[in-house]
Design an enzyme around this catalytic site. Sequence first.
Site: not given
Length: 507
Positions: A365-367
């Site tokens: 999950s990048r953010v």
Amino acid sequence: MDNIRLDEAKNIILKKIESFHSGSDLEETGSVLSVGDGGANVYGLDQVMVREQVGFADGSKGVVLSLEQNHVGVAILSGVGHVCEGDSVKRLKSINAMPVGEALLGRVLDAKGDPLDGLGAVATTEYATIEVKAPGIVDRQSVYEPLQTGLKCVDSMTPIGRGQRELIVGDRQTGKTTIAIDTILNQKGQGVICIYVAIGQKSSTIAQIVERLKVAGALSYTTIISAPSTDPAALQFLAPYSGISIAEWFMAQGKHCLIVYDDLSKQAVAYRELSLLLRRSPGREAYPGDVFYIHSRLLERACKLSEAKGGGSITALPIVETQAGDISAYVPTNVISITDGQIFLESDLFFSGVRPAVNAGQSVSRVGGAAQLPAMKKVSGTVRLELAQYRELEAFAQFGSDLDATTQQTLKRGKVLVQILKQPQYSPLHIGLQVAILYAATRGYLDNYELSDLQNYEMGLYGELSNNHASWLDNVASGAPLKDDVEGQLKTILNNYGERFVSECQT
Ligand code: ATP
Ligand code: MG
């Protein structure tokens, strides 16, 4: 008598010539050049716009999909009769629109906005165009509020923030839909409006999902857009856009929405079917060249609006099905590159009993980390690390019999964690309970138990916390960091509970 007739005839001819010059009628009607199952190429609609509705001579409606040099491609939405070659086609001068508003909550609609639940017409007067431009960068802000799924493995390792787009990807029957439905169930009382778009599924599966939401009391804040496999390809293609236009209305009111597209691979297949029928040139895997664009313009519309725009958000959970775990196929890679992360589900894990079957190594999950609650952030760092160490040792430990104490300890800890991350379906967990059990697992409180005892331990601990320590749970949920008092209280709770659990086990 003869004179009068001549005059009348002259007037009619003059009128015809006038209207021919202004060209009004001619540009509004065309004729069907070729027709296939769900799509038609139409000649002569020179002024028509993309996504404009057109009417066929037999009463069917269509929507313009593509503008070519000498003709336009039309997807046929409803078939009340049979469209034939040479039939006339009229511009209806309206863009495809969906009903929007509070009245849509609790309803099941098709992709055109017509009710399917037998509860009568939708009581709203507002409509929204289903294709609009996504908000620009200035109107957005970074995600910072968590959207809890209620699943230990997701909330700890791939946290999702409000306004994020997180892909759920995996082979068939690996629990993709279940993750999305659990997330919807977990939004109860959180003020998040949910929209579930079912594309190309069996009607019976959709009916079961509706029933499940109803039983859990989740239908009151959910709208379902249903485009089952029996619907024309055009409706399956349009359903996601219909869904997001409803979500956008809520977002504009400053509310938070969650939209699930189940699934985008079936939407891409519907679009490929239409495009091939309309004789557009096929590209990779026979998809038309703009299949990336249909997904990117859809997912761009999910965002977190700036405070100036009301601060509403749309969180999107697109689902994509893979074949034999191949995430490098065309549609999965496209959607991976558009989204802010992916939850990767694996058949092997699913069948070995690890459910939800999340592959922690390949899921990211990048953010969402920015939106994770401080207490969860603290425990989750260790979860990832210990799982990674366990996986590394696991393969090699199969061959060695005498392992040193540290290795044995890492293996045991990993096994405990894998066991603890399992979760039955339709039972999302409060974030405080998740923090407590993951803390216990990663700080060695569970190392001395048999794996088979862990389920009882877990259930008992949840009961203990919910019944006697509700204020601690609220504290964690409201964003208290896991240190000083809060951590101290948890340690005491775990120690006391552990002692009782051991004595209960012995009796
Ligand atoms: P499809 O590819 O058919 O859409 P899917 O990937 O969406 O499948 P689901 O329908 O969510 O998968 O789940 C498949 C089966 O696995 C269902 O019968 C469901 O009950 C079961 N299942 C899913 N998650 C869990 C879980 N956490 N625990 C136990 N069973 C589960
Ligand atoms: Mg499914």
